[in-house]
Design a protein around this motif. Structure first.
Motif, short mmCIF file in Angstrom:
data_model
loop_
_atom_site.label_atom_id
_atom_site.label_comp_id
_atom_site.label_asym_id
_atom_site.label_seq_id
_atom_site.Cartn_x
_atom_site.Cartn_y
_atom_site.Cartn_z
N GLU A 145 64.64 24.41 55.82
CA GLU A 145 63.77 23.25 55.62
C GLU A 145 64.57 21.95 55.53
OE1 GLU A 145 61.75 26.90 54.41
OE2 GLU A 145 63.64 26.03 53.73
N ALA A 146 65.78 22.02 54.97
CA ALA A 146 66.62 20.81 54.92
C ALA A 146 66.97 20.35 56.32
CB ALA A 146 67.89 21.09 54.11
N ALA A 147 67.31 21.31 57.20
CA ALA A 147 67.63 20.95 58.58
C ALA A 147 66.40 20.42 59.31
CB ALA A 147 68.22 22.16 59.31
N GLN A 148 65.23 21.01 59.04
CA GLN A 148 64.00 20.50 59.64
C GLN A 148 63.70 19.08 59.15
OE1 GLN A 148 61.56 23.81 58.32
NE2 GLN A 148 61.23 24.49 60.44
N ALA A 149 63.88 18.86 57.86
CA ALA A 149 63.62 17.53 57.31
C ALA A 149 64.58 16.50 57.91
CB ALA A 149 63.77 17.56 55.79
N PHE A 150 65.84 16.90 58.07
CA PHE A 150 66.80 15.97 58.65
C PHE A 150 66.49 15.71 60.12
CE2 PHE A 150 70.99 14.72 60.38
CZ PHE A 150 71.18 13.59 59.61
N LEU A 151 66.08 16.73 60.83
CA LEU A 151 65.67 16.53 62.23
C LEU A 151 64.47 15.59 62.30
CD1 LEU A 151 65.78 16.98 65.22
CD2 LEU A 151 64.76 19.24 64.90
N GLY A 152 63.56 15.71 61.35
CA GLY A 152 62.44 14.78 61.30
C GLY A 152 62.92 13.35 61.11
N ARG A 153 63.92 13.16 60.27
CA ARG A 153 64.48 11.82 60.05
C ARG A 153 65.14 11.29 61.32
NH1 ARG A 153 69.23 11.11 55.64
NH2 ARG A 153 67.56 11.75 54.21
N VAL A 154 65.95 12.12 61.94
CA VAL A 154 66.66 11.74 63.16
C VAL A 154 65.68 11.35 64.27
CG1 VAL A 154 68.10 12.63 65.05
CG2 VAL A 154 68.75 13.07 62.67
N ALA A 155 64.68 12.20 64.48
CA ALA A 155 63.73 11.96 65.57
C ALA A 155 62.88 10.72 65.31
CB ALA A 155 62.84 13.19 65.76
N LEU A 156 62.50 10.47 64.05
CA LEU A 156 61.76 9.26 63.73
C LEU A 156 62.62 8.03 63.97
CD1 LEU A 156 59.29 7.78 62.56
CD2 LEU A 156 60.30 8.12 60.27
N TYR A 157 63.88 8.11 63.54
CA TYR A 157 64.80 6.98 63.71
C TYR A 157 64.90 6.61 65.19
CZ TYR A 157 69.06 4.16 63.46
OH TYR A 157 69.98 3.13 63.55
N GLU A 158 65.24 7.59 66.00
CA GLU A 158 65.48 7.30 67.41
C GLU A 158 64.19 7.02 68.16
OE1 GLU A 158 67.94 6.42 70.64
OE2 GLU A 158 68.25 6.53 68.46
N GLY A 159 63.11 7.69 67.79
CA GLY A 159 61.83 7.43 68.44
C GLY A 159 61.38 5.99 68.25
#
Length: 592
Positions: free
Chosen positions: A204-218
């Motif tokens: 879940e930590a990796a999923q949450a971080f991926l959510g952060r990354v994808a929101l940032y770049e999106g």
């Protein structure tokens, strides 16, 4: 033995040659039992785990920030050179150097994992290495420099990568996402991590971080008129991964009923020693998805490091104060409640409860670890007598607005507090989800708001109206601005603001505005702080601080003339020593 293993392992993983310790002349020249060599170390799964432990030092923490100045913004008075746009090209950049050193360490474990005969035994630590490699590429490199050289494997001094051109921003993000998705596949869920390993990276930590990354770049791409197919795919990824964390039900917002609307205040200073009136310990905190875990004994934490805290009184800006809603759910320029700046305390009345727990209200008592701690946590005369004297707005700052978020209230020496630093917490995931949904669709349903943003908003504001489409429409609000407001208020002390301003492409607007403090002219501030003499001020009167006022009678601590943030400042320059070592590196735009 573990300390010696870590000592030698750090040498090995930095690429140095480990010399064996000389032994007495015997028939057999045996390696000493307290030394480690590359040939003898990577033989057991526990050794891969030990190696992976070192990666946790790469996380942001109280003592480990990001070299891009993520802490600077428009919400605190100390913007710093990066947020001011006055930084210059440097010869050497430790942020850049550390990032590639740490990436090499991750690549070293991954290379050794390929030689290990039982990959199933070490897949978790391989996944951790990929998570941290992605973390470094994102948090220390992409958000600072844009696209960078991608080093995907362990390389030698003569490898082509040492003189490679920079990968594009798109290639860099794609590699980060690839690493995170590979990590997610093999990391254990939070519920499957044993008590002795709590604090390790979960699925879940990796999923949450991926959510952060994808929101940032999106959003970075969206607000720069990028390819819509690409940025929408990134926003979809942000939604999917944030939603997966929310629906995992592994985490919950910290809001013990016994703490009432002070829950958020005590979340940030939660220790295993008595650190709040209800004596709730860290075990009750299910909100932190990934944290740097400190303990106050001997300045140790479960994953090594050291702590420092934000003192009471550190400056906050007028913009931060004005972002807090009134308790009718409306901003100060639209509220139906009374709003005034006439007295020292009037603007704090009828506001979002987070204002009174993040900021210092003038004249109120406060408790602070080494000097003015709680005696019995009951706000009795004895307890109040030990409090810090009523907060003087000008004791530690220049704006008249003070901060109290990270100040411990128990008796503990400075730098020995034992509260954890939240690298990722559930409140951020809720806010990421709400923003990603809105930016993907151009709208967000009340149902999506209720399962995300409103849970954060109403955690300690139970009587405040929820954010809804009707509230926005009836009151002439802007849904995007209200979602951004919620993010700024909830996450104001955790280093997100600078990144947010950059990805929204408004840093060149917001950071070039003057930094304001309290309204002065015609208010109680002007009356109380009126003494200009050299002796002792009369009773009830204080010495006038050295302030500058604008035409509206507002305190100005940093005029617009000092702001020089332009297009080039969205990225920082590649250090010149790297440009000299690698002729194929191209400098960021505007820094040539």
């Amino acid at each position: 033995m573990k300390k010696q293993l870590l000592k030698y392992l750090n040498i090995i993983m930095a690429g140095a040659v480990l010399a064996t310790i000389p032994s007495c002349k015997k028939a057999l020249d045996l390696t000493p039992q307290d030394a480690v060599t590359d040939a003898t170390f990577w033989k057991q799964a526990t050794e891969f785990k030990l190696a992976a432990n070192g990666f946790y030092n790469y996380l942001r923490s109280f003592s480990n920030g990001n070299g891009d100045g993520h802490g600077g913004s428009d919400l605190g008075a100390d913007r710093g050179a990066l947020a001011r746009g006055t930084n210059t090209v440097v010869a050497n950049d430790n942020n850049y150097n550390d990032a590639y050193k740490w990436i090499r360490n991750c690549n070293y474990l991954l290379a050794k994992a390929k030689e290990y005969s039982k990959p199933e035994e070490i897949k978790q630590y391989v996944a951790e290495a990929k998570f941290f490699r992605a973390y470094i590429y994102f948090d220390k490199l992409l958000t600072s420099y844009g696209g960078v050289i991608l080093v995907k494997d362990l390389i030698g001094l003569d490898a082509p990568e040492t003189t490679a051109a920079r990968s594009s921003r798109e290639e860099t993000i794609d590699f980060i996402i690839q690493d995170l998705e590979a990590a997610i596949a093999d990391l254990p869920s939070e519920g499957a991590i044993g008590a002795g390993d709590k604090g390790r990276v979960s699925k879940e930590a990796a999923q949450a971080f991926l959510g952060r990354v994808a929101l940032y770049e999106g959003t970075w791409q969206k607000f720069r008129n990028g390819n819509a197919t690409r940025y929408n795919a990134l926003l979809d990824k942000a939604i999917t991964n944030s939603k997966a964390v929310i629906e995992s039900n592994q985490f919950a917002l910290f809001k013990p009923a016994v703490l009432g609307d002070s829950a958020l205040k005590y979340l940030f200073i939660l220790e295993n020693q008595k650190s709040n009136p209800a004596n709730i310990t860290k075990a009750a905190n299910k909100e932190y998805i990934l944290a740097v875990r400190y303990e106050s004994n001997n300045l140790l934490k479960t994953i090594p490091g050291q702590i420092s805290f934000g003192a009471i009184g550190a400056d906050m800006s007028r913009k931060m104060a004005d972002l807090y809603l009134c308790n009718d759910g409306l901003p100060i320029n639209k509220t139906k409640t009374a709003f005034s700046r006439a007295t020292l305390t009037s603007e704090y009345q009828n506001r979002d409860n987070r204002m009174r727990y993040y900021m210092c209200i003038p004249g109120y008592p406060y408790w602070q670890n080494a000097t003015n701690w709680h005696i019995n946590w009951d706000w009795s005369p004895v307890d109040l007598a030990n409090a810090r004297p009523p907060h003087d707005e000008w004791s530690n700052g220049t704006t008249g607005y003070g901060n109290q978020q990270w100040a411990a209230e128990r008796q503990v020496p400075n730098s020995q507090e034992g509260y954890d630093f939240p690298v990722i917490r559930l409140a951020e995931v809720f806010l990421n989800y709400a923003e990603a949904v809105y930016e993907r669709n151009g709208s967000i349903s009340d149902a999506d708001l209720d399962k995300s943003l409103n849970l954060v908003r109403n955690r300690i504001n139970a009587a405040m109206p929820k954010l809804s489409n009707d509230l926005v429409t009836v009151n002439g609000l802007d849904m995007r601005e209200e979602i951004r407001r919620e993010r700024a208020v909830e996450l104001q002390g955790e280093g997100f603001r600078m990144d947010d301003l950059k990805r929204w492409y408004i840093a060149h607007i917001e950071l070039n505005k003057p930094m304001l403090g309290v309204h002065w002219t015609g208010t109680e501030y002007e009356t109380i702080y009126s003494y200009t003499g050299t002796g002792t001020p009369p009773a009830g009167i204080k010495k006038r601080p050295g302030i500058t006022l604008d035409a509206n009678g507002d305190v100005v601590t940093d005029p617009a003339s000092e702001r020089k943030f332009t297009e080039k400042n969205y990225l920082i320059p590649i250090p010149t020593n790297q440009m000299q070592l690698n002729p194929n590196l191209v400098q960021n735009p505007g820094w040539q």
